[in-house]
Design a protein around this motif. Structure first.
Motif, PDB file in Angstrom:
ATOM      1  N   GLY A  37       0.817  -1.218   0.000  1.00 13.69           N
ATOM      2  CA  GLY A  37       0.000   0.000   0.000  1.00 13.69           C
ATOM      3  C   GLY A  37       0.842   1.255   0.000  1.00 13.69           C
ATOM      4  N   VAL A  38       1.844   1.290   0.851  1.00 16.95           N
ATOM      5  CA  VAL A  38       2.712   2.464   0.931  1.00 16.95           C
ATOM      6  C   VAL A  38       3.475   2.659  -0.381  1.00 16.95           C
ATOM      7  N   SER A  39       3.978   1.573  -0.964  1.00 15.66           N
ATOM      8  CA  SER A  39       4.736   1.698  -2.215  1.00 15.66           C
ATOM      9  C   SER A  39       3.854   2.189  -3.351  1.00 15.66           C
ATOM     10  N   GLU A  40       2.551   1.934  -3.252  1.00 12.72           N
ATOM     11  CA  GLU A  40       1.606   2.382  -4.279  1.00 12.72           C
ATOM     12  C   GLU A  40       0.962   3.720  -3.921  1.00 12.72           C
ATOM     13  N   GLY A  41       1.375   4.313  -2.802  1.00 15.72           N
ATOM     14  CA  GLY A  41       0.844   5.610  -2.399  1.00 15.72           C
ATOM     15  C   GLY A  41      -0.510   5.563  -1.729  1.00 15.72           C
ATOM     16  N   ALA A  42      -0.943   4.382  -1.324  1.00 10.18           N
ATOM     17  CA  ALA A  42      -2.250   4.237  -0.678  1.00 10.18           C
ATOM     18  C   ALA A  42      -2.066   4.051   0.828  1.00 10.18           C
ATOM     19  N   ALA A  43      -2.932   4.669   1.586  1.00 14.05           N
ATOM     20  CA  ALA A  43      -2.904   4.480   3.033  1.00 14.05           C
ATOM     21  C   ALA A  43      -3.711   3.226   3.366  1.00 14.05           C
ATOM     22  N   PRO A  44      -3.094   2.232   4.013  1.00 16.31           N
ATOM     23  CA  PRO A  44      -3.837   1.033   4.396  1.00 16.31           C
ATOM     24  C   PRO A  44      -4.954   1.388   5.381  1.00 16.31           C
ATOM     25  N   VAL A  45      -6.060   0.678   5.271  1.00 17.95           N
ATOM     26  CA  VAL A  45      -7.205   0.936   6.153  1.00 17.95           C
ATOM     27  C   VAL A  45      -7.320  -0.171   7.199  1.00 17.95           C
ATOM     28  N   PRO A  46      -7.995   0.107   8.301  1.00 17.45           N
ATOM     29  CA  PRO A  46      -8.176  -0.911   9.340  1.00 17.45           C
ATOM     30  C   PRO A  46      -8.871  -2.164   8.788  1.00 17.45           C
ATOM     31  N   VAL A  47      -8.486  -3.293   9.333  1.00 23.26           N
ATOM     32  CA  VAL A  47      -9.033  -4.585   8.919  1.00 23.26           C
ATOM     33  C   VAL A  47      -9.254  -5.451  10.146  1.00 23.26           C
ATOM     34  N   ILE A  48     -10.323  -6.250  10.117  1.00 24.48           N
ATOM     35  CA  ILE A  48     -10.578  -7.217  11.186  1.00 24.48           C
ATOM     36  C   ILE A  48     -10.502  -8.616  10.600  1.00 24.48           C
ATOM     37  N   MET A  49      -9.958  -9.530  11.398  1.00 27.17           N
ATOM     38  CA  MET A  49      -9.815 -10.926  11.010  1.00 27.17           C
ATOM     39  C   MET A  49     -10.408 -11.789  12.122  1.00 27.17           C
ATOM     40  N   PRO A  50     -11.668 -12.207  11.986  1.00 30.20           N
ATOM     41  CA  PRO A  50     -12.261 -13.067  13.010  1.00 30.20           C
ATOM     42  C   PRO A  50     -11.840 -14.525  12.827  1.00 30.20           C
ATOM     43  N   LEU A  51     -11.701 -15.215  13.945  1.00 32.33           N
ATOM     44  CA  LEU A  51     -11.360 -16.639  13.924  1.00 32.33           C
ATOM     45  C   LEU A  51     -12.382 -17.404  14.755  1.00 32.33           C
ATOM     46  N   VAL A  52     -12.719 -18.593  14.273  1.00 33.23           N
ATOM     47  CA  VAL A  52     -13.613 -19.491  14.991  1.00 33.23           C
ATOM     48  C   VAL A  52     -12.867 -20.800  15.183  1.00 33.23           C
ATOM     49  N   ARG A  53     -12.670 -21.195  16.436  1.00 34.04           N
ATOM     50  CA  ARG A  53     -11.920 -22.407  16.788  1.00 34.04           C
ATOM     51  C   ARG A  53     -10.569 -22.456  16.071  1.00 34.04           C
ATOM     52  N   GLY A  54      -9.890 -21.317  16.017  1.00 37.36           N
ATOM     53  CA  GLY A  54      -8.555 -21.241  15.436  1.00 37.36           C
ATOM     54  C   GLY A  54      -8.514 -21.092  13.929  1.00 37.36           C
ATOM     55  N   ALA A  55      -9.661 -21.158  13.263  1.00 36.68           N
ATOM     56  CA  ALA A  55      -9.710 -21.041  11.803  1.00 36.68           C
ATOM     57  C   ALA A  55     -10.124 -19.623  11.402  1.00 36.68           C
ATOM     58  N   LEU A  56      -9.387 -19.049  10.483  1.00 34.83           N
ATOM     59  CA  LEU A  56      -9.685 -17.705   9.993  1.00 34.83           C
ATOM     60  C   LEU A  56     -10.984 -17.713   9.188  1.00 34.83           C
ATOM     61  N   VAL A  57     -11.920 -16.846   9.558  1.00 36.06           N
ATOM     62  CA  VAL A  57     -13.196 -16.717   8.851  1.00 36.06           C
ATOM     63  C   VAL A  57     -13.010 -15.905   7.568  1.00 36.06           C
ATOM     64  N   GLY A  58     -12.218 -14.855   7.657  1.00 34.28           N
ATOM     65  CA  GLY A  58     -11.982 -13.982   6.516  1.00 34.28           C
ATOM     66  C   GLY A  58     -11.402 -12.666   6.992  1.00 34.28           C
ATOM     67  N   LEU A  59     -11.402 -11.702   6.096  1.00 34.38           N
ATOM     68  CA  LEU A  59     -10.909 -10.367   6.409  1.00 34.38           C
ATOM     69  C   LEU A  59     -11.951  -9.354   5.962  1.00 34.38           C
ATOM     70  N   VAL A  60     -12.125  -8.317   6.759  1.00 33.40           N
ATOM     71  CA  VAL A  60     -13.056  -7.242   6.416  1.00 33.40           C
ATOM     72  C   VAL A  60     -12.329  -5.919   6.614  1.00 33.40           C
ATOM     73  N   TRP A  61     -12.251  -5.135   5.509  1.00 36.45           N
ATOM     74  CA  TRP A  61     -11.588  -3.837   5.544  1.00 36.45           C
ATOM     75  C   TRP A  61     -12.614  -2.732   5.698  1.00 36.45           C
ATOM     76  N   LEU A  62     -12.210  -1.697   6.375  1.00 38.08           N
ATOM     77  CA  LEU A  62     -13.059  -0.533   6.635  1.00 38.08           C
ATOM     78  C   LEU A  62     -13.624   0.041   5.345  1.00 38.08           C
ATOM     79  N   ARG A  63     -14.873   0.448   5.393  1.00 40.16           N
ATOM     80  CA  ARG A  63     -15.523   1.132   4.277  1.00 40.16           C
ATOM     81  C   ARG A  63     -14.973   2.549   4.178  1.00 40.16           C
ATOM     82  N   PRO A  64     -15.191   3.227   3.049  1.00 45.10           N
ATOM     83  CA  PRO A  64     -14.812   4.644   2.989  1.00 45.10           C
ATOM     84  C   PRO A  64     -15.559   5.428   4.076  1.00 45.10           C
ATOM     85  N   VAL A  65     -14.837   6.226   4.831  1.00 47.29           N
ATOM     86  CA  VAL A  65     -15.442   6.981   5.933  1.00 47.29           C
ATOM     87  C   VAL A  65     -15.020   8.445   5.870  1.00 47.29           C
ATOM     88  N   ARG A  66     -15.854   9.282   6.482  1.00 41.39           N
ATOM     89  CA  ARG A  66     -15.500  10.699   6.667  1.00 41.39           C
ATOM     90  C   ARG A  66     -14.814  10.824   8.022  1.00 41.39           C
TER      91      ARG A  66
END
Length: 191
Positions: free
Chosen positions: A20-49
């Motif tokens: 992201g930095v090399s491409e000039g983009a600011a990385p956004v917050p992301v959450i990674m939930p896990l259930v019984r040790g297994a990654l469910v997925g990743l969800v990145w923040l929507r565009p916000v004001r």
């Protein structure tokens, strides 16, 4: 979560931030939930004001974890960027990828400071690209202080979702995508 999974998540976030930095983009917050040790997925923040919308948007990352019945979550964010976006003070003097590993019983804060290094262009006069140099990470801090919206996301991630629907997880994914969040599920839960 085992150490191999943690290391993989840290490496993935570091790679994402470096790209992201090399491409000039600011990385956004992301959450990674896990259930019984297994990654469910990743969800990145929507565009916000900046301000209240950012606070609400970051806290709402927890919806996916609550809907999945996550027993662990990992959140990642750039400390100074989130403080500026949420219009809250920060004590960070340098850029820092911050990650928290949380369960319903508590959390551990991990900080990965870095410096941005500009590479000269071919003619030596203008910067061609920016890269990240990771600096030594301080020791993890059990119970370390979290910025308000991240604290809310951690707390709400373990609050059971009260939704009268046969597939609360699927509905939550659709609603978050409609709101502008980027959702990437693992294959085990995507089908």
């Amino acid at each position: 979560m085992d150490s191999r999974t943690w290391d993989a998540l840290v490496d993935a976030m570091k790679d994402s931030y470096a790209t992201g930095v090399s491409e000039g983009a600011a990385p956004v917050p992301v959450i990674m939930p896990l259930v019984r040790g297994a990654l469910v997925g990743l969800v990145w923040l929507r565009p916000v004001r900046p301000g209240t919308d950012a606070l609400t948007g970051i806290a709402a990352l927890s919806n996916i974890a609550a809907a999945a019945g996550a027993d662990e979550v990992v959140l990642a964010w750039e400390s100074r960027a989130v403080a500026a976006l949420c219009e809250v003070p920060t004590s960070e003097a340098t850029p820092c990828l911050t990650m928290v590993h949380a369960t319903a019983d508590g959390h551990v804060l991990h900080r990965f400071p870095y410096t941005e290094v500009l590479s000269d262009g071919p003619d030596g006069s203008s910067p061609q690209s920016t890269r990240i140099d990771w600096t030594p990470a301080p020791a993890p801090r059990p119970g370390g202080e979290l910025v308000a919206p991240v604290r809310a996301a951690v707390d709400y991630a373990f609050t059971p979702m009260d939704m009268d629907h046969p597939n609360p997880f699927g509905v939550t994914v659709l609603l978050m995508e409609e709101d502008g969040y980027t959702v990437r599920l693992t294959e085990t839960l995507d089908g």
